[in-house]
Design a protein around this motif. Sequence first.
Motif, PDB file in Angstrom:
ATOM      1  N   TYR A  92     -39.626  -9.156  -8.324  1.00 13.79           N
ATOM      2  CA  TYR A  92     -40.412  -9.508  -9.495  1.00 13.79           C
ATOM      3  C   TYR A  92     -41.447  -8.413  -9.722  1.00 13.79           C
ATOM      4  CZ  TYR A  92     -38.617 -14.260 -10.029  1.00 13.79           C
ATOM      5  OH  TYR A  92     -37.810 -15.354 -10.267  1.00 13.79           O
ATOM      6  N   ARG A 133     -47.247 -11.017 -17.681  1.00 12.84           N
ATOM      7  CA  ARG A 133     -46.857 -12.039 -16.731  1.00 12.84           C
ATOM      8  C   ARG A 133     -45.923 -11.488 -15.672  1.00 12.84           C
ATOM      9  NH1 ARG A 133     -45.730 -17.373 -20.412  1.00 12.84           N
ATOM     10  NH2 ARG A 133     -47.324 -16.920 -21.989  1.00 12.84           N
ATOM     11  N   TYR A 135     -43.238  -7.483  -6.378  1.00  9.38           N
ATOM     12  CA  TYR A 135     -43.112  -8.490  -5.334  1.00  9.38           C
ATOM     13  C   TYR A 135     -41.650  -8.687  -4.972  1.00  9.38           C
ATOM     14  CZ  TYR A 135     -47.911  -9.992  -6.314  1.00  9.38           C
ATOM     15  OH  TYR A 135     -49.273 -10.039  -6.476  1.00  9.38           O
ATOM     16  N   GLY A 164     -43.326 -11.830  -0.896  1.00 13.30           N
ATOM     17  CA  GLY A 164     -44.062 -10.911  -0.052  1.00 13.30           C
ATOM     18  C   GLY A 164     -45.464 -10.695  -0.610  1.00 13.30           C
ATOM     19  N   TYR A 220     -43.383 -25.285 -10.895  1.00  7.30           N
ATOM     20  CA  TYR A 220     -44.016 -24.845  -9.649  1.00  7.30           C
ATOM     21  C   TYR A 220     -45.462 -24.451  -9.919  1.00  7.30           C
ATOM     22  CZ  TYR A 220     -39.010 -23.813  -8.827  1.00  7.30           C
ATOM     23  OH  TYR A 220     -37.637 -23.875  -8.739  1.00  7.30           O
ATOM     24  N   TYR A 258     -48.307 -21.919  -8.039  1.00  8.80           N
ATOM     25  CA  TYR A 258     -48.596 -20.916  -7.020  1.00  8.80           C
ATOM     26  C   TYR A 258     -50.054 -20.486  -7.139  1.00  8.80           C
ATOM     27  CZ  TYR A 258     -43.514 -19.952  -6.799  1.00  8.80           C
ATOM     28  OH  TYR A 258     -42.140 -20.028  -6.658  1.00  8.80           O
ATOM     29  N   GLN A 272     -52.288 -16.896  -6.256  1.00  7.94           N
ATOM     30  CA  GLN A 272     -52.157 -15.489  -5.910  1.00  7.94           C
ATOM     31  C   GLN A 272     -53.485 -14.990  -5.375  1.00  7.94           C
ATOM     32  OE1 GLN A 272     -51.904 -12.628  -9.180  1.00  7.94           O
ATOM     33  NE2 GLN A 272     -50.213 -11.607  -8.160  1.00  7.94           N
ATOM     34  N   GLY A 281     -53.488  -9.240  -1.335  1.00 10.07           N
ATOM     35  CA  GLY A 281     -53.003  -9.021   0.026  1.00 10.07           C
ATOM     36  C   GLY A 281     -52.159 -10.143   0.585  1.00 10.07           C
ATOM     37  N   LEU A 282     -52.072 -11.243  -0.151  1.00  9.10           N
ATOM     38  CA  LEU A 282     -51.276 -12.383   0.334  1.00  9.10           C
ATOM     39  C   LEU A 282     -50.105 -12.700  -0.576  1.00  9.10           C
ATOM     40  CD1 LEU A 282     -54.101 -14.821   1.493  1.00  9.10           C
ATOM     41  CD2 LEU A 282     -52.703 -13.309   2.908  1.00  9.10           C
ATOM     42  N   GLY A 283     -50.054 -12.098  -1.732  1.00  6.63           N
ATOM     43  CA  GLY A 283     -48.970 -12.404  -2.657  1.00  6.63           C
ATOM     44  C   GLY A 283     -49.126 -13.771  -3.281  1.00  6.63           C
ATOM     45  N   LEU A 284     -48.007 -14.359  -3.650  1.00  8.68           N
ATOM     46  CA  LEU A 284     -48.003 -15.692  -4.246  1.00  8.68           C
ATOM     47  C   LEU A 284     -47.591 -16.711  -3.188  1.00  8.68           C
ATOM     48  CD1 LEU A 284     -47.388 -13.719  -6.780  1.00  8.68           C
ATOM     49  CD2 LEU A 284     -46.678 -15.832  -7.876  1.00  8.68           C
ATOM     50  N   LEU A 293     -56.156 -16.706  -8.467  1.00 10.79           N
ATOM     51  CA  LEU A 293     -55.391 -16.729  -9.710  1.00 10.79           C
ATOM     52  C   LEU A 293     -54.248 -17.717  -9.508  1.00 10.79           C
ATOM     53  CD1 LEU A 293     -55.135 -15.405 -12.477  1.00 10.79           C
ATOM     54  CD2 LEU A 293     -53.883 -13.538 -11.420  1.00 10.79           C
ATOM     55  N   PHE A 337     -50.810 -19.621 -10.871  1.00 11.77           N
ATOM     56  CA  PHE A 337     -49.672 -19.470 -11.770  1.00 11.77           C
ATOM     57  C   PHE A 337     -48.799 -20.702 -11.752  1.00 11.77           C
ATOM     58  CE2 PHE A 337     -49.982 -15.201 -13.212  1.00 11.77           C
ATOM     59  CZ  PHE A 337     -50.562 -14.477 -12.187  1.00 11.77           C
ATOM     60  N   GLN A 392     -37.349 -17.557 -12.013  1.00 11.39           N
ATOM     61  CA  GLN A 392     -38.477 -18.387 -12.383  1.00 11.39           C
ATOM     62  C   GLN A 392     -39.233 -17.686 -13.500  1.00 11.39           C
ATOM     63  OE1 GLN A 392     -40.849 -19.746  -9.060  1.00 11.39           O
ATOM     64  NE2 GLN A 392     -39.063 -20.490  -7.949  1.00 11.39           N
ATOM     65  N   PHE A 414     -42.786 -17.390 -15.474  1.00 15.05           N
ATOM     66  CA  PHE A 414     -44.188 -17.618 -15.140  1.00 15.05           C
ATOM     67  C   PHE A 414     -45.075 -17.743 -16.364  1.00 15.05           C
ATOM     68  CE2 PHE A 414     -44.522 -17.215 -10.545  1.00 15.05           C
ATOM     69  CZ  PHE A 414     -43.253 -16.771 -10.239  1.00 15.05           C
ATOM     70  N   GLY A 415     -46.107 -18.559 -16.213  1.00 16.94           N
ATOM     71  CA  GLY A 415     -47.160 -18.614 -17.204  1.00 16.94           C
ATOM     72  C   GLY A 415     -48.108 -17.436 -17.049  1.00 16.94           C
ATOM     73  N   PRO A 416     -49.100 -17.354 -17.931  1.00 11.29           N
ATOM     74  CA  PRO A 416     -50.021 -16.198 -17.915  1.00 11.29           C
ATOM     75  C   PRO A 416     -51.054 -16.252 -16.801  1.00 11.29           C
ATOM     76  CG  PRO A 416     -50.644 -17.735 -19.624  1.00 11.29           C
ATOM     77  CD  PRO A 416     -49.360 -18.250 -19.052  1.00 11.29           C
TER      78      PRO A 416
END
Lengths: 109, 113
Positions: free
Chosen positions: A36, A43, A86, A100, B33, B35, B37, B40-43, B88, B90, B102, B104-106
């Motif tokens: 991604y 987005r 990602y 990740g 879903y 998530y 963010q 350094g940790l991603g989603l 953040l 999502f 998937q 994603f929204g903004p």
Amino acid sequence: AQRVTQPEKLLSVFKGAPVELKCNYSYSGSPELFWYVQYSRQRLQLLLRHISRESIKGFTADLNKGETSFHLKKPFAQEEDSAMYYCALQTDSWGKLQFGAGTQVVVTP
Amino acid sequence: DADVTQTPRNRITKTGKRIMLECSQTKGHDRMYWYRQDPGLGLRLIYYSFDVKDINKGEISDGYSVSRQAQAKFSLSLESAIPNQTALYFCATSVRTGGNEQFFGPGTRLTVL
């Protein structure tokens, strides 16, 4: 346990140079992997998935089950490739993804 | 165009306040879903829902709750916000079949003071 590792937080490359983003995973089942991308002020969106074996915007990614890797590559980086990338692993048949930590790519002219 | 929208887009609140983040979609997707963010940790997955009657905890559900009011709406609540929930957030949707992308929204940027 399932895990997705992107070892590089930041990748800085010159325009026209090759770029490779590393992704390693651990998963006991048959993996389905995705890349991604999140461009600035846009987005998060799908770039490519391994089952499609496609090239999108010049990027390719090959699943290497022996090395448990799914590295993303592009032979000639462009400034518009600057973004956060990602790697994601689908962890079950229901479509849940594990992401990740991401790699920020900066392409300089 | 079919879309995934999130409200509010930005929110600043204080510790202990109850906050609701809303997600709506016009894609007709069954699966939704939430998530968060963090740098350094991603989603990381908070909650997911495969239809109106099916809600499941994700990797980091503590301190959060959700409501699937309709196929098109999935809300995330922080019952008593704390500063480490600053992130953040999502929302995303997908179709029923596994292996699909998937959408994603903004995102909603939440700051808890």
